[in-house]
Design an enzyme around this catalytic site. Structure first.
Site, PDB file in Angstrom:
ATOM      1  N   HIS A 146      48.325  42.363  45.387  1.00 28.08           N
ATOM      2  CA  HIS A 146      46.973  41.872  45.112  1.00 28.08           C
ATOM      3  C   HIS A 146      46.464  40.711  44.137  1.00 28.08           C
ATOM      4  CE1 HIS A 146      49.442  42.740  41.637  1.00 28.08           C
ATOM      5  NE2 HIS A 146      48.294  42.489  40.662  1.00 28.08           N
ATOM      6  N   ASP A 147      47.107  39.870  44.409  1.00 30.50           N
ATOM      7  CA  ASP A 147      46.978  38.583  43.755  1.00 30.50           C
ATOM      8  C   ASP A 147      46.845  37.496  45.064  1.00 30.50           C
ATOM      9  OD1 ASP A 147      46.724  39.684  40.999  1.00 30.50           O
ATOM     10  OD2 ASP A 147      49.011  39.207  40.821  1.00 30.50           O
TER      11      ASP A 147
ATOM     12  N   ASP B 236      33.442  58.452  43.686  1.00 30.75           N
ATOM     13  CA  ASP B 236      32.918  57.683  42.574  1.00 30.75           C
ATOM     14  C   ASP B 236      33.252  56.193  43.025  1.00 30.75           C
ATOM     15  OD1 ASP B 236      35.579  57.156  42.225  1.00 30.75           O
ATOM     16  OD2 ASP B 236      35.746  57.730  40.182  1.00 30.75           O
TER      17      ASP B 236
ATOM     18  N   ASP C  93      54.227  49.999  37.615  1.00 30.13           N
ATOM     19  CA  ASP C  93      53.734  48.731  37.197  1.00 30.13           C
ATOM     20  C   ASP C  93      54.118  48.807  35.723  1.00 30.13           C
ATOM     21  OD1 ASP C  93      52.517  46.026  37.105  1.00 30.13           O
ATOM     22  OD2 ASP C  93      51.995  46.579  39.054  1.00 30.13           O
TER      23      ASP C  93
ATOM     24  N   ASP D 146      39.588  57.026  48.038  1.00 30.61           N
ATOM     25  CA  ASP D 146      38.791  57.712  46.747  1.00 30.61           C
ATOM     26  C   ASP D 146      38.464  59.008  47.347  1.00 30.61           C
ATOM     27  OD1 ASP D 146      36.815  58.499  44.796  1.00 30.61           O
ATOM     28  OD2 ASP D 146      35.212  57.549  45.907  1.00 30.61           O
TER      29      ASP D 146
ATOM     30  N   GLU E 219      58.120  40.425  38.008  1.00 19.91           N
ATOM     31  CA  GLU E 219      57.148  39.123  38.615  1.00 19.91           C
ATOM     32  C   GLU E 219      57.367  37.960  37.857  1.00 19.91           C
ATOM     33  OE1 GLU E 219      52.530  38.289  39.402  1.00 19.91           O
ATOM     34  OE2 GLU E 219      53.129  39.307  37.346  1.00 19.91           O
TER      35      GLU E 219
ATOM     36  N   ASP F 297      55.345  43.160  35.221  1.00 16.47           N
ATOM     37  CA  ASP F 297      54.184  42.266  35.224  1.00 16.47           C
ATOM     38  C   ASP F 297      54.625  40.924  34.499  1.00 16.47           C
ATOM     39  OD1 ASP F 297      51.183  41.955  36.123  1.00 16.47           O
ATOM     40  OD2 ASP F 297      51.148  41.564  34.186  1.00 16.47           O
TER      41      ASP F 297
HETATM   42  C1  GLC Z   1      50.122  39.754  37.174  1.00 17.35           C
HETATM   43  C2  GLC Z   1      49.138  40.545  37.881  1.00 17.35           C
HETATM   44  C3  GLC Z   1      47.945  40.286  37.954  1.00 17.35           C
HETATM   45  C4  GLC Z   1      47.410  40.307  36.454  1.00 17.35           C
HETATM   46  C5  GLC Z   1      48.142  39.410  35.722  1.00 17.35           C
HETATM   47  C6  GLC Z   1      47.921  39.849  34.233  1.00 17.35           C
HETATM   48  O1  GLC Z   1      50.141  38.334  37.549  1.00 17.35           O
HETATM   49  O2  GLC Z   1      49.952  40.643  39.114  1.00 17.35           O
HETATM   50  O3  GLC Z   1      47.156  41.075  38.609  1.00 17.35           O
HETATM   51  O4  GLC Z   1      46.180  39.745  36.388  1.00 17.35           O
HETATM   52  O5  GLC Z   1      49.730  39.577  35.919  1.00 17.35           O
HETATM   53  O6  GLC Z   1      48.523  40.994  33.968  1.00 17.35           O
END
Ligand code: GLC
Length: 566
Positions: free
Chosen positions: A336-337, A25, A98, A21, A264, A206
């Protein structure tokens, strides 16, 4: 044919909200990334993947996009984005964005129009359906299908404006786009071309295997005791998915050089992945499969299953063999998941550094393109969440509510699983130094910094030649310099061993042996010619060289290289 560049590349994922950051903020931003580009270039990675930075109400931390061609003010401006891109390119790296086009935000002007009336020209850009026949719109159970959303609750939301429901496989603020409509596809392709023209080097797509839905939208199978049916058969790798992705290739990627496009794909099979990534079919370059991160998922999502190494090896072995001839895969432990790998598959207490290095070794030397998630190169761990109030993730909060309030589960049981598996584990701020808030922000961070930042941080890693950071740099170098890592054949060894993960890679007369000990006990690698291997070149290890009988210490990893005479 020359090999695609991304076969010898390593990708680093940035979750901008939690990276750095610059303006106090409490939320990371693009300027913060610019300030830390040397940390990434120093690691030696080739590509940066940015989680979404577009304008967004931030219901799902930016995976709900309200304008595909801008930058959210929280993160910066398009000018700062251009500066970031130039800084990335100047360091010889690439940047991929993304792409979240299974759904938009409900605040996207497309959806605002779509919901305004049944005859609006954008009505059909999303999935609208009347209530279940014979039922009162808005009444409990009147949803058009029995599908549940990934974030808890039904996958349909009743909208009073037109007395109909819209589909949202994720949150109510993430309505699913209707890819059956050619105007939707054209608008998305135009937006993608716009980013590529701006200089970005590709996309991480995604849940891209959800975009084609069976328009009949049939009810899903309803597991015993579950609140909702499973609609996946109607949208996972749906009927027109390959057609859409090939069309995207032709409309967006054809004729452009040096891109990386990765899809993904929760629930993708090896057979499907071959189709998605066969270069001759012109769809995607590689996929993210989920089998290995679902390895410890049992029939009941709220009961943790112990990790069985033999299952993990069977999964990776199947993917390595399946894509050996045609297609390509991504390699990842973290994103991140997912919870932090060292806490999930390693030992984050007694052998944190050793097990972080071992996990990196075993993953990176498979065939495929490795992905590093921010903080993984420091051996960052899961966070100590005291109670549900400490979580911020919409998935954790939604599933908690569904499990506790609707299904009557015990809050403690649900919390146990969220602490181990919750997505916020990976979203705690990047740990730059030992100062308050870890040098992430001078303000109040949006999600608490892990208290262990006083010990685990980038400044400490850079000052320590034995750190996880420098070890990851060696792994990346090895992919850049050893062709057997990129192209070698893969052979799994010791498939029945519950402690050791061992394999060879072979290209021409070069053979590599990789072994990782997934336990805190010493273990002997009972392979043919063990003694011969110990006299081969030891390319890498995270502790001392093992003895002649190849007994590995706790969480040890070794990589040997030898030349075979033909
Ligand atoms: C994918 C992303 C995840 C998100 C989901 C809906 O799995 O990696 O973070 O919540 O899609 O967009």
């Amino acid at each position: 044919m020359t090999e695609p560049w991304w076969k010898s590349a390593v990708v680093y994922q940035i979750y901008p909200r939690s990276f750095a950051d610059s303006d106090g903020d409490g939320m990371g931003d693009l300027r913060g990334i610019i300030d830390h580009l040397d940390h990434l270039a120093g690691l030696g990675v080739d590509v940066l993947w940015l989680s979404p930075v577009y304008p967004s109400p931030q219901d799902d931390n930016g995976y709900d996009i309200s304008d595909y061609s801008g930058i959210d003010p929280v993160f910066g401006t398009l000018e700062i984005f251009d500066e970031l891109l130039a800084g990335v390119h100047a360091r010889g790296m690439k940047l991929i964005m993304d792409l979240v086009v299974n759904h938009s935000s409900d605040e996207h002007p497309w959806f605002v129009e779509s919901r305004s009336s049944t005859d609006n020209p954008k009505r059909d850009w999303y999935w609208w359906r009347p209530a279940r026949p014979g039922m009162e719109p808005g009444a409990p159970g009147a949803e058009p299908t029995n599908w549940g959303s990934s974030f808890g609750g039904p996958a349909w939301r009743y909208d009073e404006t037109t007395d109909e429901y819209y589909l949202h496989l994720f949150s109510t603020k993430q309505p699913d786009l209707n890819w059956e409509n050619p105007e939707v596809r054209e608008a998305i392709y135009a937006m993608m071309r716009w980013w590529l023209d701006r200089g970005v080097d590709g996309f991480r797509m995604d849940v891209i295997n959800f975009i084609s839905k069976d328009p009949a939208l049939p009810d899903g199978e309803l597991p015993m005791g579950a609140a909702y049916g499973n609609g996946a058969t109607a949208f996972l790798n749906g009927p027109r998915i390959h057609e859409f992705l090939h069309e995207m290739y032709e409309q967006v990627f054809a004729g452009r050089e040096a891109l990386l496009n990765v899809g993904e794909m929760p629930g993708v099979t090896v057979e499907q992945a071959i189709l998605y990534t066969d270069p001759a079919r012109e769809e995607l370059d590689m996929v993210f499969q989920f089998d290995h991160v679902w390895v410890d998922r049992g029939p009941d999502p709220w009961i943790l299953q112990p990790l069985k190494l033999t299952n993990l090896k069977a999964i990776f072995g199947r993917w390595q063999a399946g894509l050996a001839q045609v297609g390509w895969n991504s390699l990842y432990w973290n994103n991140h998941d997912q919870p932090r790998a060292v806490s999930r598959y390693g030992d984050d207490r007694d052998y944190r550094v050793e097990s972080a290095k071992m996990l990196g070794t075993v993953l990176h030397l498979h065939r495929g393109t490795p992905y590093i998630y921010q903080g993984e190169e420091l051996g960052m761990t899961n966070a100590p969440f005291a109670g549900i109030a400490d979580f911020r993730d919409i998935e954790a909060l939604g599933l908690y509510a569904q499990a506790v309030e609707q299904e009557g589960r015990s809050p403690e049981d649900v919390l146990t699983v969220l602490r181990a598996r919750g997505r916020d584990n990976s979203r705690t701020p990047m740990q730059w130094d030992s100062s308050p808030h870890a040098g992430f922000t001078s303000g109040t961070p949006w999600l608490a910094v892990n208290p262990n930042h006083v010990e685990i941080n980038a400044a400490a890693a850079l000052a320590d030649p034995d750190s996880v950071y420098y070890y990851y740099r060696k792994l990346i170098d090895l992919r850049h310099t050893e062709p057997a890592v990129v192209d070698g054949d893969f052979t799994m060894l010791l498939p029945h061993d519950e402690q050791l993960y061992a394999y060879t890679r072979r290209l021409g007369d070069t053979e590599l042996l990789v072994i990782g000990n997934f336990s805190g006990e010493a273990a002997k690698a009972d392979i043919d010619d063990a003694a011969a291997w110990t006299s081969a070149e030891l390319v890498l290890t995270n502790t001392a060289a093992p003895p002649d009988d190849l007994t590995l210490g706790p969480w040890q990893a070794v990589v040997y290289r030898r030349k075979l005479s033909r």
